[in-house]
Design a protein around this motif. Sequence first.
Motif, PDB file in Angstrom:
ATOM      1  N   LEU A  99       5.918  -9.015   7.954  1.00  0.00           N
ATOM      2  CA  LEU A  99       5.323  -9.136   6.625  1.00  0.00           C
ATOM      3  C   LEU A  99       3.952  -9.800   6.650  1.00  0.00           C
ATOM      4  O   LEU A  99       3.252  -9.808   5.642  1.00  0.00           O
ATOM      5  N   SER A 100       3.530 -10.356   7.771  1.00  0.00           N
ATOM      6  CA  SER A 100       2.215 -10.983   7.871  1.00  0.00           C
ATOM      7  C   SER A 100       1.148 -10.029   8.375  1.00  0.00           C
ATOM      8  O   SER A 100      -0.023 -10.383   8.402  1.00  0.00           O
ATOM      9  N   ARG A 101       1.532  -8.846   8.776  1.00  0.00           N
ATOM     10  CA  ARG A 101       0.554  -7.885   9.275  1.00  0.00           C
ATOM     11  C   ARG A 101      -0.289  -7.368   8.110  1.00  0.00           C
ATOM     12  O   ARG A 101       0.226  -7.119   7.021  1.00  0.00           O
ATOM     13  N   PRO A 102      -1.610  -7.194   8.321  1.00  0.00           N
ATOM     14  CA  PRO A 102      -2.492  -6.776   7.226  1.00  0.00           C
ATOM     15  C   PRO A 102      -2.107  -5.433   6.606  1.00  0.00           C
ATOM     16  O   PRO A 102      -2.158  -5.274   5.386  1.00  0.00           O
ATOM     17  N   GLY A 103      -1.710  -4.469   7.411  1.00  0.00           N
ATOM     18  CA  GLY A 103      -1.335  -3.158   6.874  1.00  0.00           C
ATOM     19  C   GLY A 103      -0.104  -3.244   5.993  1.00  0.00           C
ATOM     20  O   GLY A 103      -0.020  -2.589   4.949  1.00  0.00           O
ATOM     21  N   VAL A 104       0.851  -4.055   6.392  1.00  0.00           N
ATOM     22  CA  VAL A 104       2.084  -4.216   5.613  1.00  0.00           C
ATOM     23  C   VAL A 104       1.786  -4.959   4.319  1.00  0.00           C
ATOM     24  O   VAL A 104       2.269  -4.598   3.254  1.00  0.00           O
ATOM     25  N   ARG A 105       0.936  -5.980   4.403  1.00  0.00           N
ATOM     26  CA  ARG A 105       0.594  -6.760   3.202  1.00  0.00           C
ATOM     27  C   ARG A 105      -0.148  -5.904   2.187  1.00  0.00           C
ATOM     28  O   ARG A 105      -0.043  -6.111   0.994  1.00  0.00           O
ATOM     29  N   ARG A 106      -0.942  -4.934   2.663  1.00  0.00           N
ATOM     30  CA  ARG A 106      -1.656  -4.047   1.759  1.00  0.00           C
ATOM     31  C   ARG A 106      -0.720  -2.999   1.165  1.00  0.00           C
ATOM     32  O   ARG A 106      -0.868  -2.610   0.010  1.00  0.00           O
ATOM     33  N   ALA A 107       0.233  -2.516   1.930  1.00  0.00           N
ATOM     34  CA  ALA A 107       1.101  -1.425   1.488  1.00  0.00           C
ATOM     35  C   ALA A 107       2.294  -1.912   0.664  1.00  0.00           C
ATOM     36  O   ALA A 107       2.834  -1.148  -0.136  1.00  0.00           O
ATOM     37  N   LEU A 108       2.699  -3.141   0.824  1.00  0.00           N
ATOM     38  CA  LEU A 108       3.899  -3.638   0.152  1.00  0.00           C
ATOM     39  C   LEU A 108       3.809  -3.569  -1.372  1.00  0.00           C
ATOM     40  O   LEU A 108       4.736  -3.058  -2.018  1.00  0.00           O
ATOM     41  N   PRO A 109       2.726  -4.025  -2.007  1.00  0.00           N
ATOM     42  CA  PRO A 109       2.656  -3.885  -3.470  1.00  0.00           C
ATOM     43  C   PRO A 109       2.694  -2.420  -3.915  1.00  0.00           C
ATOM     44  O   PRO A 109       3.342  -2.095  -4.917  1.00  0.00           O
ATOM     45  N   PHE A 110       2.026  -1.541  -3.184  1.00  0.00           N
ATOM     46  CA  PHE A 110       2.047  -0.115  -3.520  1.00  0.00           C
ATOM     47  C   PHE A 110       3.469   0.429  -3.462  1.00  0.00           C
ATOM     48  O   PHE A 110       3.896   1.146  -4.361  1.00  0.00           O
ATOM     49  N   VAL A 111       4.201   0.089  -2.429  1.00  0.00           N
ATOM     50  CA  VAL A 111       5.575   0.582  -2.270  1.00  0.00           C
ATOM     51  C   VAL A 111       6.469   0.051  -3.396  1.00  0.00           C
ATOM     52  O   VAL A 111       7.257   0.817  -3.987  1.00  0.00           O
ATOM     53  N   ILE A 150       5.576  -1.083  -6.476  1.00  0.00           N
ATOM     54  CA  ILE A 150       5.185  -0.512  -7.764  1.00  0.00           C
ATOM     55  C   ILE A 150       5.595   0.953  -7.849  1.00  0.00           C
ATOM     56  O   ILE A 150       6.073   1.419  -8.887  1.00  0.00           O
ATOM     57  N   THR A 151       5.440   1.684  -6.756  1.00  0.00           N
ATOM     58  CA  THR A 151       5.833   3.093  -6.732  1.00  0.00           C
ATOM     59  C   THR A 151       7.336   3.238  -6.941  1.00  0.00           C
ATOM     60  O   THR A 151       7.779   4.113  -7.697  1.00  0.00           O
ATOM     61  N   ALA A 152       8.127   2.398  -6.308  1.00  0.00           N
ATOM     62  CA  ALA A 152       9.581   2.477  -6.463  1.00  0.00           C
ATOM     63  C   ALA A 152       9.991   2.211  -7.912  1.00  0.00           C
ATOM     64  O   ALA A 152      10.791   2.957  -8.487  1.00  0.00           O
ATOM     65  N   VAL A 153       9.428   1.183  -8.524  1.00  0.00           N
ATOM     66  CA  VAL A 153       9.754   0.868  -9.915  1.00  0.00           C
ATOM     67  C   VAL A 153       9.289   1.989 -10.839  1.00  0.00           C
ATOM     68  O   VAL A 153      10.017   2.399 -11.758  1.00  0.00           O
ATOM     69  N   ALA A 154       8.089   2.517 -10.595  1.00  0.00           N
ATOM     70  CA  ALA A 154       7.563   3.606 -11.433  1.00  0.00           C
ATOM     71  C   ALA A 154       8.433   4.847 -11.328  1.00  0.00           C
ATOM     72  O   ALA A 154       8.735   5.489 -12.342  1.00  0.00           O
ATOM     73  N   LEU A 155       8.857   5.204 -10.128  1.00  0.00           N
ATOM     74  CA  LEU A 155       9.679   6.396  -9.961  1.00  0.00           C
ATOM     75  C   LEU A 155      11.054   6.227 -10.599  1.00  0.00           C
ATOM     76  O   LEU A 155      11.594   7.171 -11.189  1.00  0.00           O
ATOM     77  N   ILE A 156      11.622   5.038 -10.514  1.00  0.00           N
ATOM     78  CA  ILE A 156      12.902   4.786 -11.187  1.00  0.00           C
ATOM     79  C   ILE A 156      12.730   4.944 -12.689  1.00  0.00           C
ATOM     80  O   ILE A 156      13.525   5.600 -13.365  1.00  0.00           O
ATOM     81  N   PHE A 157      11.653   4.369 -13.245  1.00  0.00           N
ATOM     82  CA  PHE A 157      11.370   4.485 -14.668  1.00  0.00           C
ATOM     83  C   PHE A 157      11.158   5.939 -15.077  1.00  0.00           C
ATOM     84  O   PHE A 157      11.664   6.392 -16.103  1.00  0.00           O
ATOM     85  N   ILE A 158      10.422   6.665 -14.262  1.00  0.00           N
ATOM     86  CA  ILE A 158      10.113   8.061 -14.570  1.00  0.00           C
ATOM     87  C   ILE A 158      11.380   8.905 -14.614  1.00  0.00           C
ATOM     88  O   ILE A 158      11.616   9.665 -15.560  1.00  0.00           O
TER      89      ILE A 158
END
Length: 86
Positions: free
Chosen positions: A15-27, A29-37
Amino acid sequence: MAQTTPHHRARTPFLSRPGVRRALPFVLITAVALIFIFENRAHVEIRLLIPLVTMPLWGALLIAWGLGMLACVVTVRRRSHRHSRQ
């Protein structure tokens, strides 16, 4: 002195890797949005300038989400190109 081999190097936590830290919020938010949709399955009437279209609400939300993702990608790409020139 002890020599370090590739197998003994300190590893950064996942979780400290820069790529993971950048992608985690996207993942998340996308999961919550898709559930809502996909929970909103009722049919709605949507006016697209002149025509009146009847479609499932999840389809309209999915199109809006996709357009938002596209706008985000274009904005991030333009910002990174602008900063790389300087």
